[in-house]
Design a protein around this motif. Structure first.
Motif, PDB file in Angstrom:
ATOM      1  N   GLU A 384       0.848  -1.192  -0.082  1.00 12.67           N
ATOM      2  CA  GLU A 384      -0.189   0.154  -0.014  1.00 12.67           C
ATOM      3  C   GLU A 384       0.900   1.504  -0.138  1.00 12.67           C
ATOM      4  O   GLU A 384       0.280   2.338  -0.002  1.00 12.67           O
ATOM      5  N   ASP A 385       2.120   1.015   0.136  1.00 14.29           N
ATOM      6  CA  ASP A 385       3.115   2.327   0.168  1.00 14.29           C
ATOM      7  C   ASP A 385       3.560   2.682  -1.326  1.00 14.29           C
ATOM      8  O   ASP A 385       4.830   3.197  -1.433  1.00 14.29           O
ATOM      9  N   ALA A 386       2.832   2.288  -2.155  1.00 17.34           N
ATOM     10  CA  ALA A 386       3.445   2.452  -3.744  1.00 17.34           C
ATOM     11  C   ALA A 386       3.983   3.990  -3.860  1.00 17.34           C
ATOM     12  O   ALA A 386       4.645   4.129  -4.607  1.00 17.34           O
ATOM     13  N   THR A 387       2.986   4.884  -3.558  1.00 13.44           N
ATOM     14  CA  THR A 387       3.346   6.308  -3.632  1.00 13.44           C
ATOM     15  C   THR A 387       4.484   6.980  -3.005  1.00 13.44           C
ATOM     16  O   THR A 387       5.334   7.343  -3.848  1.00 13.44           O
ATOM     17  N   TYR A 388       4.589   6.269  -1.808  1.00 13.33           N
ATOM     18  CA  TYR A 388       5.916   7.073  -1.138  1.00 13.33           C
ATOM     19  C   TYR A 388       7.172   6.178  -1.868  1.00 13.33           C
ATOM     20  O   TYR A 388       8.076   6.867  -1.953  1.00 13.33           O
ATOM     21  N   ILE A 389       7.132   4.843  -2.192  1.00 16.04           N
ATOM     22  CA  ILE A 389       8.345   4.330  -2.915  1.00 16.04           C
ATOM     23  C   ILE A 389       8.578   4.775  -4.041  1.00 16.04           C
ATOM     24  O   ILE A 389       9.620   5.029  -4.569  1.00 16.04           O
ATOM     25  N   ALA A 390       7.706   5.111  -4.934  1.00 15.07           N
ATOM     26  CA  ALA A 390       7.848   5.909  -6.041  1.00 15.07           C
ATOM     27  C   ALA A 390       8.408   7.156  -6.024  1.00 15.07           C
ATOM     28  O   ALA A 390       9.296   7.691  -6.741  1.00 15.07           O
ATOM     29  N   GLN A 391       7.963   8.070  -4.923  1.00 16.54           N
ATOM     30  CA  GLN A 391       8.696   9.354  -4.674  1.00 16.54           C
ATOM     31  C   GLN A 391      10.294   9.132  -4.232  1.00 16.54           C
ATOM     32  O   GLN A 391      11.046   9.778  -4.878  1.00 16.54           O
ATOM     33  N   LEU A 392      10.369   8.165  -3.503  1.00 17.04           N
ATOM     34  CA  LEU A 392      11.828   7.644  -3.142  1.00 17.04           C
ATOM     35  C   LEU A 392      12.714   7.380  -4.486  1.00 17.04           C
ATOM     36  O   LEU A 392      13.666   7.936  -4.658  1.00 17.04           O
ATOM     37  N   LEU A 393      12.247   6.665  -5.324  1.00 10.23           N
ATOM     38  CA  LEU A 393      13.119   6.181  -6.652  1.00 10.23           C
ATOM     39  C   LEU A 393      13.328   7.127  -7.320  1.00 10.23           C
ATOM     40  O   LEU A 393      14.039   7.317  -7.984  1.00 10.23           O
ATOM     41  N   GLY A 394      12.651   8.344  -7.305  1.00  8.51           N
ATOM     42  CA  GLY A 394      12.899   9.547  -8.226  1.00  8.51           C
ATOM     43  C   GLY A 394      14.164  10.149  -7.710  1.00  8.51           C
ATOM     44  O   GLY A 394      14.609  10.910  -8.309  1.00  8.51           O
ATOM     45  N   ARG A 395      14.634  10.011  -6.394  1.00 10.83           N
ATOM     46  CA  ARG A 395      15.755  10.597  -5.895  1.00 10.83           C
ATOM     47  C   ARG A 395      16.816   9.647  -6.143  1.00 10.83           C
ATOM     48  O   ARG A 395      18.106  10.107  -5.771  1.00 10.83           O
ATOM     49  N   MET A 396      16.800   8.660  -6.552  1.00 10.40           N
ATOM     50  CA  MET A 396      17.862   7.622  -6.625  1.00 10.40           C
ATOM     51  C   MET A 396      18.255   7.328  -8.248  1.00 10.40           C
ATOM     52  O   MET A 396      19.110   6.547  -8.498  1.00 10.40           O
ATOM     53  N   VAL A 397      17.871   8.354  -9.128  1.00 15.29           N
ATOM     54  CA  VAL A 397      18.243   7.949 -10.307  1.00 15.29           C
ATOM     55  C   VAL A 397      19.551   8.436 -11.024  1.00 15.29           C
ATOM     56  O   VAL A 397      19.617   8.332 -12.128  1.00 15.29           O
ATOM     57  N   ARG A 398      19.916   9.478 -10.392  1.00 13.81           N
ATOM     58  CA  ARG A 398      21.150  10.147 -10.932  1.00 13.81           C
ATOM     59  C   ARG A 398      22.317   8.983 -10.921  1.00 13.81           C
ATOM     60  O   ARG A 398      22.545   8.266  -9.913  1.00 13.81           O
ATOM     61  N   THR A 399      23.388   9.396 -11.941  1.00 11.52           N
ATOM     62  CA  THR A 399      24.536   8.687 -11.891  1.00 11.52           C
ATOM     63  C   THR A 399      25.743   9.185 -11.027  1.00 11.52           C
ATOM     64  O   THR A 399      25.675  10.284 -10.791  1.00 11.52           O
ATOM     65  N   PRO A 400      26.616   8.298 -10.401  1.00 13.58           N
ATOM     66  CA  PRO A 400      27.354   8.804  -9.625  1.00 13.58           C
ATOM     67  C   PRO A 400      28.302   9.669 -10.145  1.00 13.58           C
ATOM     68  O   PRO A 400      28.899  10.667  -9.595  1.00 13.58           O
ATOM     69  N   LEU A 401      28.967   9.212 -11.615  1.00 14.01           N
ATOM     70  CA  LEU A 401      29.977  10.154 -12.018  1.00 14.01           C
ATOM     71  C   LEU A 401      29.362  11.137 -13.189  1.00 14.01           C
ATOM     72  O   LEU A 401      30.082  11.773 -13.871  1.00 14.01           O
ATOM     73  N   GLN A 402      28.149  11.248 -12.999  1.00 12.26           N
ATOM     74  CA  GLN A 402      27.484  12.464 -13.966  1.00 12.26           C
ATOM     75  C   GLN A 402      27.573  12.044 -15.499  1.00 12.26           C
ATOM     76  O   GLN A 402      27.714  12.886 -16.293  1.00 12.26           O
ATOM     77  N   SER A 403      27.774  10.762 -15.669  1.00 11.84           N
ATOM     78  CA  SER A 403      27.964  10.094 -17.415  1.00 11.84           C
ATOM     79  C   SER A 403      27.740   8.817 -17.511  1.00 11.84           C
ATOM     80  O   SER A 403      27.472   8.109 -16.295  1.00 11.84           O
ATOM     81  N   HIS A 404      27.137   8.529 -18.579  1.00  6.34           N
ATOM     82  CA  HIS A 404      26.784   7.134 -18.795  1.00  6.34           C
ATOM     83  C   HIS A 404      28.071   6.270 -18.858  1.00  6.34           C
ATOM     84  O   HIS A 404      29.067   6.770 -19.278  1.00  6.34           O
ATOM     85  N   ILE A 405      28.024   5.109 -18.437  1.00  3.60           N
ATOM     86  CA  ILE A 405      29.393   4.140 -18.291  1.00  3.60           C
ATOM     87  C   ILE A 405      29.330   3.307 -19.489  1.00  3.60           C
ATOM     88  O   ILE A 405      28.406   2.625 -19.639  1.00  3.60           O
ATOM     89  N   LEU A 406      30.399   3.599 -20.273  1.00  2.00           N
ATOM     90  CA  LEU A 406      30.413   2.650 -21.632  1.00  2.00           C
ATOM     91  C   LEU A 406      30.986   1.298 -21.474  1.00  2.00           C
ATOM     92  O   LEU A 406      30.445   0.451 -22.016  1.00  2.00           O
TER      93      LEU A 406
END
Length: 967
Positions: A384-406
């Motif tokens: 039932e916590d789908a909304t909260y988990i979705a908000q959290l995921l939005g904060r985790m999508v950035r890449t650590p080195l700010q670039s795609h790893i080839l």
């Protein structure tokens, strides 16, 4: 800005700057309040974009003069967001002084008007009924409402009011209160004697969110929209969010899922360690984020925290040290969990604390929290916590080195494990996440059951071929390599930001239990390759193994008729039974990557001027010693261009007159009578006044117009006249003021940029991935269509295609040398013909829009588009070792046939090292048999005809006259 902006960010800043200027001018002339809205998805760097806009306004750019007296107010939901925004400006905006940023607090802020040249941070919590900023007191003469009203009235031409609507983590009543307060500045508020702020700049993730905030205001609204596709292409965000759940929760309980999540985290640690070590970066140190339940009664959590840490340590094969496990539980201080002291930390402190490895939290990581190191997450929350988990995921999508790893595509994923969710619940999370971002987020989201993986790593370091070295994790160091890599000198450790303690951390990653699993895996590989009786025939596979040999045998089905997805006609399969020898995948990919074959990138807009791109390119070539004198060469060329113009002015006798105009500062005098009325019929003249400060201002404007690359000062050092130190300033001002000179400079930069890219592109092939990535970004920013080196990764993340065919000769494969790939009938038919050739080695499916895909531009309907040919075929060659072909099966009914054919012909003209470049379709041969006919653009005679064709009918005729069948 300290860091180079991504292309979409540069475009957003440019669009915002023009619209804000229009808004300011419109308000000045019409006094109609203006709203400019920035709409950009999560992870696009809205705060960075806004910081760059502030710098542009304060310090000017090529199009707009500096406005050092500008005033900015930055309004957000909470003090934490204020602090985060202020920190980003302090850390990223190098021109803005730290004392220019002011946080407005209840305690000591009291001012009639806001001061010029400052950025003020304000939050809605301080403006509510419980705050003191809106009240008079013995210590406060002016309320915040009066301060802003006075500033807007007296300084409307320099006040920019920013509303940060991008991090709306509030729910319910608190969210409604914050919205109401924000609307006061847009609509005005009679109870607070506040008029609508003249110019408001809004930041939001969705149009709906900001439109609801603006409401029915009479303000003029202008929008700047950042497309999610552009954010996705930047590499700033992870490619995928993979949500894993147990199909059978009775078999895989929450602790079993925790173990799977821990294994994923350990694997990420090992992959990141090798990547950062090889690329000379500081180790990322991925964070494992574990969300636990709130506690009932006096319990901190209804989960057994000691059991959780114990299970993680068990999989790790070692115990954590103090500081490696932390929690963010509200007002709770340090905790003892499983015998370990676990301190409390604020969410904002996690990203920069490299000691932290595991984070326990409940509900306070969703709003404004960014931690790119959070690679893996496990949540004990219920469905039932789908909304909260979705908000959290939005904060985790950035890449650590700010670039795609080839090199290692597995590092472009973030994984979430949900033991109490099923397939339907996971879809709710995905829907919530997409709806919170306006229907489309710049990251692919997929759910997978714990029993059946959705994404698997494929590598060139696969078994079933001649390996150069043993690999345990596909594409990674073996365990012995990992241990030996730790035995480095102190100097090497310093260079890589590796300390003895961090080495200890990395040793923990490959614990005894984990090592045992690896050894089992290695043993299985050895057994697979040994000469034992192996009978393996998958029902959906065309692969089988001979009873007494480890050599794969490709078994084609009996003669069949198959409907083509591209054509209603049938093509009969030719039965074959061909033996394929093992091949060295690493050798093949080394060959391809060392050639520097040509590929392209096609963008919608050009983000940099040729001059900036040229300077960036020459700087990189100098830095990496590819062309050590490139920087000096460009500076000498530009200063010589400037000097030639000045010499022409002297020779033509125009210099002195133009210099006089520069040196004269016109001061207009107006005459008034004693009653303050202007005397219209009184003759007045302009007084001439020479000012050193005005000359310096003009020089700064000239330097800005020339791109702020310091050419004016380089010119001054080279041509300084000690008898007249101001002479070089006048020279530079005159050059920058002449439009023909600017055109000539840009024309030089365009030609030089392309010449340098063509000359030095091949020398970048053997440089580090960091160098190759920087080079590629610079070239891509310089042109809408840009040339690049075709470079393949060592590991890719492949989506499982359950109804595909298993191949053993695809370049990328799993640990057993297999690749399950779904092809349409035309593709299968073409591939079968290729596999039957005696010089065939392997093939590669060339997917569209991957960072490493081979791309060829073409024109269709007067628009430049990107083509991604279906197949890359590698064949043996006696002289070169290998040769690479490009094949594209393509339906002749599509209207892009001629455009693609011409694009392929142009590519073949440019890249002559390609073996074949074929456009393929079906036709009937002389015997009436349906076969594949191929038009090879690598042949000069074919290219000439194709480039001269004006319609698809002519292309069809060329197929008839020059098309070939493969024997």
């Amino acid at each position: 800005m300290i860091n180079e902006l991504f292309p979409f960010q540069k475009q957003a800043v440019a669009d915002l700057r023009s619209r804000v200027a229009i808004a300011m001018n419109t308000y000045s002339s019409c006094h109609i309040p203006q709203v400019v809205s920035l709409q950009a998805p999560t992870g696009s760097g809205k705060t960075i974009i806004m910081s760059a806009l502030i710098e542009d306004i304060l310090f000017g750019n090529e199009l707009y003069p500096e406005q050092p007296e500008a005033i900015f107010v930055w309004l957000s939901d909470s003090p934490q967001l204020n602090e985060q925004s202020k920190q980003k400006i302090d850390n990223k905006a190098d021109k803005i002084r730290m004392d220019q940023c002011v946080v407005i607090t209840d305690e000591n802020f009291d001012s009639e008007m806001l001061e010029e040249g400052h950025i003020y941070f304000l939050n809605t919590q301080k403006l509510g009924s419980g705050g003191n900023l809106g009240k008079h007191s013995d210590s406060r003469e002016y309320t915040i409402w009066e301060t802003i009203e006075n500033t807007a009235r007296e300084k409307s031409d320099r006040l920019y009011f920013i509303i940060d609507e991008a991090h709306r983590g509030m729910q319910g009543r608190a969210a409604g209160t914050a919205t109401t307060i924000m609307q006061r500045f847009i609509k005005g508020s009679a109870p607070h004697n506040l008029s609508p702020v003249p110019v408001v700049i809004g930041m939001s993730a969705t149009s709906e969110r900001f439109n609801n905030l603006v409401g029915d205001t009479s303000s003029t609204l202008q929008k700047v929209v950042v497309p999610p596709a552009q954010v996705r292409a930047s590499g700033l965000l992870k490619d995928r969010i993979v949500i894993t759940y147990p199909e059978d929760p009775t078999k895989h309980n929450d602790m079993a899922v925790l173990q799977a999540a821990t294994d994923e985290w350990i694997n990420k640690c090992a992959h990141w360690y090798q990547y950062t070590y090889e690329q000379h970066y500081a180790n990322v140190n991925p964070v494992f984020v574990v969300q636990v339940l709130a506690g009932s009664g006096k319990k901190v959590s209804d989960n057994d925290l000691s059991d959780i840490i114990s299970k993680i340590e068990e999989r790790l094969g070692d115990t954590f040290k103090e500081g490696e496990v932390v929690h963010t539980f509200g007002s709770v201080g340090n905790l003892e969990i499983n015998g370990l002291n676990v301190p409390h930390v604020e969410p904002a402190e996690i990203a920069d604390n490299r000691v932290i490895r595991v984070v326990l939290f409940k509900e306070n990581l969703s709003t404004g929290w960014d931690c790119p190191r959070a690679e893996t997450m496990m949540s004990f929350r219920r469905a039932e916590d789908a909304t909260y988990i979705a908000q959290l995921l939005g904060r985790m999508v950035r890449t650590p080195l700010q670039s795609h790893i080839l090199v290692d595509d597995s590092l472009n994923d973030v994984r979430l494990y949900l033991p109490y969710f099923n397939k339907d619940n996971v879809q709710k999370v995905i829907s919530e996440l997409q709806s919170s971002e306006g229907g489309e987020i710049p990251t692919e989201i997929d759910g997978e059951s714990l029993e059946e993986q959705e994404y698997v790593p494929w590598s060139v370091h696969a078994s079933g071929h001649k390996n150069k070295k043993e690999s345990i994790i596909p594409g990674q160091l073996s365990f012995s390599d990992y241990n030996s890599s730790i035995q480095m000198s102190a100097d090497t450790r310093d260079n890589h930001n590796i300390t003895p303690s961090s080495i200890g951390e990395n040793v923990q990653m490959l614990s005894s239990s984990y090592k045992a699993e690896f050894e089992d895996h290695t043993h299985n590989e050895v057994s697979f390759n040994s000469e034992k009786h192996i009978e393996k025939q998958a029902s959906d596979s065309t692969m089988s193994y001979h009873a007494t040999s480890s050599t794969p045998i490709y078994s084609q089905p009996a003669k069949t008729e198959q409907k083509h997805t591209n054509n209603s006609e049938t093509v009969k399969q030719v039965p074959t039974n061909t033996l394929f020898h093992s091949f060295d995948r690493e050798e093949v990919i080394d060959f391809i990557n060392q050639q520097g074959f040509l590929t392209y990138m096609v963008r919608f807009v050009k983000t940099n001027s040729y001059l900036k791109s040229l300077l960036d390119l020459s700087g990189l070539l100098t830095q990496y010693q590819i062309a050590p004198n490139a920087n000096d060469e460009i500076k000498n060329d530009v200063t010589s261009l400037m000097r030639a113009y000045i010499d022409d002015l002297h020779n033509s006798g125009k210099y002195n007159e133009l210099m006089k105009q520069v040196m004269e500062f016109k001061l207009t005098v107006q005459i008034f009578d004693v009653f303050g009325e202007e005397i219209k019929d009184f003759e007045y003249s302009d007084l001439l006044h020479t000012a050193e400060t005005d000359l310096d201002r003009q020089l700064r404007a000239a330097d800005t117009k020339l791109g702020k690359y310091g050419f004016t000062y380089t010119y001054g050092r080279k041509y300084l006249n000690f008898e007249d130190p101001n002479e070089f300033k006048v020279d530079c001002i005159l050059f920058a003021a002449d439009d023909e000179c600017i055109k000539k400079l840009n024309k030089y930069a365009e030609k030089k940029f392309h010449d340098m890219n063509d000359k030095y592109r091949k020398y970048v092939v053997n440089k580090s991935e960091k160098c190759r990535k920087q080079y590629s970004d610079i070239v891509a920013d310089g042109d809408i269509i840009s040339k690049h080196n075709f470079t393949l990764p060592e590991t890719i993340s492949a989506k499982v295609e359950k109804d595909g065919i298993v191949y053993d000769n695809h370049l990328f494969a799993d640990e057993n040398g297999k690749s399950r790939i779904k092809l349409n009938n035309w593709e299968k038919g073409v591939l079968e013909e290729e596999q039957n050739q005696p010089d065939f080695v392997c093939w590669l499916r060339n997917p569209p829009r991957k960072p490493w895909s081979l791309c060829i531009p073409y024109e269709n309907d007067n628009t430049t588009k990107a083509a991604y040919p279906d197949f890359i075929i590698v064949k043996k060659d006696e002289e070169l070792g290998y040769v690479m072909d490009i094949l594209e099966p393509h339906n002749p009914d599509f209207d892009d046939n001629l455009g693609k054919a011409k694009g392929f012909a142009n590519y073949a003209e440019e890249e002559k090292r390609i073996g074949r470049l074929q456009l393929i379709r079906t036709t009937r041969d002389a015997a009436g048999k349906e076969r594949f006919i191929r038009l090879d653009m690598a042949k000069g005679s074919v290219r000439k005809k194709v480039l001269a064709a004006i319609n698809n009918d002519e292309l069809d005729h060329i197929f008839d006259t020059d098309g070939e069948f493969l024997d």
